[in-house]
Design an enzyme around this catalytic site. Structure first.
Site, mmCIF file in Angstrom:
data_model
loop_
_atom_site.group_PDB
_atom_site.id
_atom_site.type_symbol
_atom_site.label_atom_id
_atom_site.label_comp_id
_atom_site.label_asym_id
_atom_site.label_seq_id
_atom_site.Cartn_x
_atom_site.Cartn_y
_atom_site.Cartn_z
ATOM 1 N N LYS A 10 0.820 -1.217 0.000
ATOM 2 C CA LYS A 10 0.000 0.000 0.000
ATOM 3 C C LYS A 10 0.860 1.277 0.000
ATOM 4 O O LYS A 10 2.063 1.236 0.252
ATOM 5 C CB LYS A 10 -0.923 -0.032 1.224
ATOM 6 C CG LYS A 10 -1.972 -1.158 1.180
ATOM 7 C CD LYS A 10 -2.926 -1.081 2.380
ATOM 8 C CE LYS A 10 -3.978 -2.173 2.322
ATOM 9 N NZ LYS A 10 -4.921 -2.080 3.482
ATOM 10 N N TYR A 50 -12.504 -2.070 -3.177
ATOM 11 C CA TYR A 50 -13.004 -2.052 -1.794
ATOM 12 C C TYR A 50 -14.519 -1.898 -1.714
ATOM 13 O O TYR A 50 -15.038 -1.453 -0.683
ATOM 14 C CB TYR A 50 -12.292 -0.956 -0.999
ATOM 15 C CG TYR A 50 -10.916 -1.377 -0.506
ATOM 16 C CD1 TYR A 50 -10.762 -2.487 0.333
ATOM 17 C CD2 TYR A 50 -9.780 -0.672 -0.851
ATOM 18 C CE1 TYR A 50 -9.523 -2.873 0.796
ATOM 19 C CE2 TYR A 50 -8.523 -1.058 -0.390
ATOM 20 C CZ TYR A 50 -8.401 -2.159 0.438
ATOM 21 O OH TYR A 50 -7.172 -2.547 0.910
ATOM 22 N N ARG A 86 -2.201 -14.142 5.095
ATOM 23 C CA ARG A 86 -2.913 -13.436 6.169
ATOM 24 C C ARG A 86 -2.094 -13.505 7.465
ATOM 25 O O ARG A 86 -2.013 -12.537 8.219
ATOM 26 C CB ARG A 86 -4.303 -14.039 6.412
ATOM 27 C CG ARG A 86 -5.246 -13.979 5.220
ATOM 28 C CD ARG A 86 -5.811 -12.621 4.935
ATOM 29 N NE ARG A 86 -6.702 -12.137 5.977
ATOM 30 C CZ ARG A 86 -7.391 -10.999 5.873
ATOM 31 N NH1 ARG A 86 -7.280 -10.240 4.783
ATOM 32 N NH2 ARG A 86 -8.179 -10.602 6.835
ATOM 33 N N ARG A 103 2.662 -6.156 9.283
ATOM 34 C CA ARG A 103 1.985 -5.000 9.884
ATOM 35 C C ARG A 103 2.612 -4.601 11.211
ATOM 36 O O ARG A 103 2.687 -3.411 11.532
ATOM 37 C CB ARG A 103 0.489 -5.281 9.995
ATOM 38 C CG ARG A 103 -0.197 -5.154 8.618
ATOM 39 C CD ARG A 103 -1.572 -5.712 8.621
ATOM 40 N NE ARG A 103 -2.329 -5.354 7.416
ATOM 41 C CZ ARG A 103 -3.465 -5.926 7.064
ATOM 42 N NH1 ARG A 103 -3.978 -6.896 7.813
ATOM 43 N NH2 ARG A 103 -4.100 -5.546 5.976
ATOM 44 N N ASN A 113 -1.970 0.498 6.712
ATOM 45 C CA ASN A 113 -1.411 -0.726 7.296
ATOM 46 C C ASN A 113 -0.575 -1.555 6.313
ATOM 47 O O ASN A 113 -0.483 -2.774 6.434
ATOM 48 C CB ASN A 113 -2.523 -1.549 7.948
ATOM 49 C CG ASN A 113 -3.606 -1.947 6.970
ATOM 50 O OD1 ASN A 113 -3.525 -1.648 5.790
ATOM 51 N ND2 ASN A 113 -4.619 -2.630 7.467
ATOM 52 N N HIS A 116 -2.208 -5.416 1.736
ATOM 53 C CA HIS A 116 -3.497 -6.094 1.612
ATOM 54 C C HIS A 116 -3.228 -7.533 1.231
ATOM 55 O O HIS A 116 -2.319 -7.814 0.456
ATOM 56 C CB HIS A 116 -4.361 -5.462 0.506
ATOM 57 C CG HIS A 116 -5.457 -6.391 0.027
ATOM 58 N ND1 HIS A 116 -6.632 -6.531 0.701
ATOM 59 C CD2 HIS A 116 -5.492 -7.284 -0.998
ATOM 60 C CE1 HIS A 116 -7.376 -7.451 0.083
ATOM 61 N NE2 HIS A 116 -6.702 -7.923 -0.954
ATOM 62 N N GLU A 127 -9.827 -10.769 -7.271
ATOM 63 C CA GLU A 127 -8.889 -9.652 -7.127
ATOM 64 C C GLU A 127 -7.733 -9.772 -8.119
ATOM 65 O O GLU A 127 -7.316 -8.775 -8.725
ATOM 66 C CB GLU A 127 -8.377 -9.600 -5.682
ATOM 67 C CG GLU A 127 -9.473 -9.207 -4.696
ATOM 68 C CD GLU A 127 -9.066 -9.343 -3.230
ATOM 69 O OE1 GLU A 127 -9.911 -9.092 -2.359
ATOM 70 O OE2 GLU A 127 -7.892 -9.707 -2.953
HETATM 71 P P1 ATP Z 1 -7.113 -5.848 3.696
HETATM 72 O O1 ATP Z 1 -8.481 -6.130 3.115
HETATM 73 O O2 ATP Z 1 -6.562 -4.502 3.251
HETATM 74 O O3 ATP Z 1 -6.166 -6.970 3.492
HETATM 75 P P2 ATP Z 1 -8.056 -6.618 6.275
HETATM 76 O O4 ATP Z 1 -8.740 -7.732 5.544
HETATM 77 O O5 ATP Z 1 -7.134 -6.963 7.384
HETATM 78 O O6 ATP Z 1 -7.238 -5.714 5.261
HETATM 79 P P3 ATP Z 1 -10.571 -5.216 6.237
HETATM 80 O O7 ATP Z 1 -11.531 -5.303 7.355
HETATM 81 O O8 ATP Z 1 -10.862 -5.971 4.970
HETATM 82 O O9 ATP Z 1 -9.126 -5.595 6.803
HETATM 83 O O10 ATP Z 1 -10.388 -3.678 5.895
HETATM 84 C C1 ATP Z 1 -9.846 -3.292 4.642
HETATM 85 C C2 ATP Z 1 -8.941 -2.112 4.858
HETATM 86 O O11 ATP Z 1 -9.720 -0.989 5.254
HETATM 87 C C3 ATP Z 1 -7.903 -2.264 5.972
HETATM 88 O O12 ATP Z 1 -6.756 -2.958 5.566
HETATM 89 C C4 ATP Z 1 -7.599 -0.824 6.287
HETATM 90 O O13 ATP Z 1 -6.698 -0.253 5.331
HETATM 91 C C5 ATP Z 1 -8.960 -0.170 6.141
HETATM 92 N N1 ATP Z 1 -9.644 -0.124 7.433
HETATM 93 C C6 ATP Z 1 -10.213 -1.153 8.098
HETATM 94 N N2 ATP Z 1 -10.733 -0.762 9.263
HETATM 95 C C7 ATP Z 1 -10.491 0.580 9.337
HETATM 96 C C8 ATP Z 1 -10.779 1.595 10.287
HETATM 97 N N3 ATP Z 1 -11.425 1.310 11.421
HETATM 98 N N4 ATP Z 1 -10.365 2.847 10.018
HETATM 99 C C9 ATP Z 1 -9.706 3.153 8.881
HETATM 100 N N5 ATP Z 1 -9.425 2.246 7.930
HETATM 101 C C10 ATP Z 1 -9.792 0.978 8.156
HETATM 102 MG MG MG Z 2 -9.952 -7.455 3.797
#
Ligand code: ATP
Ligand code: MG
Length: 139
Positions: A10, A50, A86, A103, A113, A116, A127
């Site tokens: 990212k 997203y 993951r 992370r 973070n 992805h 994806e």
């Molecule tokens: P990713 O999909 O990016 O691999 P993840 O699966 O761990 O991450 P998700 O719940 O799918 O987490 O959220 C997607 C992304 O949205 C997160 O990686 C982060 O960048 C953003 N995100 C998630 N929660 C928050 C939050 N509370 N505030 C701001 N951004 C958030």
């Molecule tokens: Mg996710």
């Protein structure tokens, strides 16, 4: 079982020149980078990618962040690649991420973070197809 997952390095990470360090963690974990491209994500691409989070309060901020700087999109291959990556990424919020995870090592916040990774084989296929063709992937 050998499978593929989709990864994004990212903007917070590309901005800090962390692509090589993150790739080292990926490769040390036994995952093979079988496709990789540095791109500037368009707003349309980020919104689509997203889409599942469209109703969340952070959606706008997330789309803005993902288009703010270049990203590196990747296809990773290996045994149980989805679950393995993951694990290698660590928890969404770096404060909760286990030691040694990408992370924990590099993420700045729950939003910014660093990486992805797909959350299922089905999403991995979707994806990957958003950013790569089969000809781009060299296993
Ligand atoms: P990713 O999909 O990016 O691999 P993840 O699966 O761990 O991450 P998700 O719940 O799918 O987490 O959220 C997607 C992304 O949205 C997160 O990686 C982060 O960048 C953003 N995100 C998630 N929660 C928050 C939050 N509370 N505030 C701001 N951004 C958030
Ligand atoms: Mg996710």
């Amino acid at each position: 079982m050998t499978e593929r997952t989709f990864s994004i390095i990212k903007p917070d990470a590309t901005r800090r020149n962390l692509t090589g360090k993150i790739n080292a963690v990926i490769e040390d974990a036994g995952l093979r980078i079988v496709a990789q491209r540095r791109i500037r994500m368009t707003e349309g691409q980020a919104r689509k990618f997203y889409e599942v989070h469209a109703a969340r309060p952070f959606y706008g901020e997330l789309v803005e962040f993902m288009t703010s700087e270049p990203v590196v999109v990747q296809v990773l291959e290996g045994a149980n690649a989805v679950a393995k990556y993951r694990e290698v990424m660590g928890a969404t919020n770096p404060a909760d991420a286990a030691p040694g995870t990408i992370r924990k090592l590099y993420a700045e916040s729950v939003g910014e973070n660093s990486v992805h990774g797909s959350d299922s084989q089905e999403n991995a296929a979707l994806e990957i197809a958003q950013f790569f063709t089969e000809a781009d992937i060299v296993g």
